[in-house]
Scaffold this active site. Structure first.
Site, mmCIF file in Angstrom:
data_model
loop_
_atom_site.group_PDB
_atom_site.id
_atom_site.type_symbol
_atom_site.label_atom_id
_atom_site.label_comp_id
_atom_site.label_asym_id
_atom_site.label_seq_id
_atom_site.Cartn_x
_atom_site.Cartn_y
_atom_site.Cartn_z
ATOM 1 N N SER A 196 -6.562 -5.104 -3.028
ATOM 2 C CA SER A 196 -6.352 -4.073 -2.249
ATOM 3 C C SER A 196 -7.087 -4.298 -0.940
ATOM 4 C CB SER A 196 -6.958 -2.862 -2.774
ATOM 5 O OG SER A 196 -6.239 -2.517 -3.981
ATOM 6 N N SER B 249 -1.268 -3.590 -5.312
ATOM 7 C CA SER B 249 -2.155 -3.526 -4.020
ATOM 8 C C SER B 249 -2.272 -2.026 -3.652
ATOM 9 C CB SER B 249 -1.778 -4.128 -3.054
ATOM 10 O OG SER B 249 -2.195 -5.789 -3.048
ATOM 11 N N GLU C 106 -3.033 -0.684 -0.276
ATOM 12 C CA GLU C 106 -3.288 -0.750 1.096
ATOM 13 C C GLU C 106 -3.315 0.485 1.863
ATOM 14 O OE1 GLU C 106 -2.617 -4.863 -0.166
ATOM 15 O OE2 GLU C 106 -1.011 -2.894 -0.323
#
Length: 324
Positions: free
Chosen positions: A216, A254, A256
């Site tokens: 992340s 992830s 983001e």
């Protein structure tokens, strides 16, 4: 485009601020490190401030993001920590808010902003290392001269299979400045790019691959430009372009997640003049990724797992060998 400087290069089109960190817009940062994990507090010069959020891939958490999207304000510092510590950091953030304002919990409540990345490869996520009191310490120790790399929330993070963590950079855009602070915990070794050079594929020294490339990255963007919440949402979204230039593809697993706020008290800025600020976010984000790697140190975590620091000298040799 890059330009040489005494300690390396300046990535992108724009020049950095005096410190080349988010502190160039009046923000302070404090860390508390506990057993290969920790908490980092990103503290605006005043609160509340106008704010906006954006998400590139949402396999993560940023508490308070719904309130920011609805009201366009940030009421607390931005706290960064590990995934399983979000609740305890949230509790600590409430205590910080109540200590600063006796009306909190009586006349009104706050919804703290806490972002997380998963550091369980190095840290034992089954143990409650970070405690609520650590949050108050991080705020109390916040300063404009702060460490980067394996410190605070960044202690147990990995980036492109090398040691990641906290990275920060800034860029000047005319009369205004943009600062970015990242918590980097994403990518695979071969994806790493340094100012356009595919360093990850060129290095003959390869890091041990992480079992899950998802990771992340939380990005905190701050500016002294008098932007409105919708403009700040647009500013936050550009952090994803900076991550992409460093090599991120925003994997399925992830998170983001980006938050942007303005330290100016006014809220009047022409949309047609946003482009230099967008450029500043992209440049500063790309360099902040590299700063998190450059400050990394070899780190041994649970079960003897080792994540190595980026071999900086080899990276510079490869970079210069490509005519840079």
């Amino acid at each position: 485009m890059s330009r040489p400087r005494e300690d390396g290069i300046v990535v992108g089109m724009l020049e950095p601020g005096p410190r080349n960190t988010i502190a160039d817009v009046g923000v302070t940062v404090g860390h508390v490190t506990v057993e290969r994990t920790g908490v980092t507090a990103v503290v605006p010069p005043s609160l509340p401030v106008p704010a906006g959020t954006a998400v590139l891939n949402g396999a993560g958490e940023l508490t308070g993001s719904l309130e920011i999207r609805e009201w366009g304000i940030l009421e607390t510092p931005v706290y960064l920590t590990s995934t399983h510590a979000v609740g305890r950091v949230y509790d600590g953030a409430v205590s910080v808010a109540m200590a600063r304002d006796p009306r909190v919990g009586v006349d009104d409540v706050v919804i703290p902003v806490v972002g997380e990345c998963d550091d369980s490869w190095l840290s034992d996520a089954r143990v409650a290392h970070v405690q609520p009191d650590d949050v108050g310490r991080a705020v109390a120790e916040a300063t404009d001269e702060f460490e980067q790399g394996a410190v605070g929330a960044g202690t147990g993070m990995s980036c492109f299979d090398w040691k990641g963590g906290i990275g920060s950079s800034s860029r000047c855009a005319g009369e205004h400045t943009v600062g970015v602070l990242l918590l980097t915990n994403f990518g695979t070794g071969e994806q790493l790019r340094v100012d356009g050079v595919p360093i990850g594929r060129l290095l003959d020294e390869r890091p041990d691959a992480m079992p899950d490339p998802g990771g992340s990255c939380i990005a905190v963007v701050a500016t002294d430009a008098p932007l409105t919440p919708p403009q700040l949402e647009r500013l936050a979204r550009r952090a994803g372009l900076g991550l992409a230039r460093a090599g991120s593809v925003a994997h399925h697993g992830s998170g983001e997640i980006f938050v942007a706020f303005a330290t100016a008290t006014e809220r009047s800025f022409p949309d047609r003049e946003l482009d230099p600020l967008f450029q500043a976010v992209v440049d500063a984000t790309e360099e902040a990724v590299l700063c998190s790697l450059w400050a990394g140190v070899d780190t041994t975590g649970r079960e003897g797992r080792l994540v190595r620091a980026l071999p900086r000298q080899k990276v510079l040799e490869l970079y210069r060998g490509r005519g840079r």
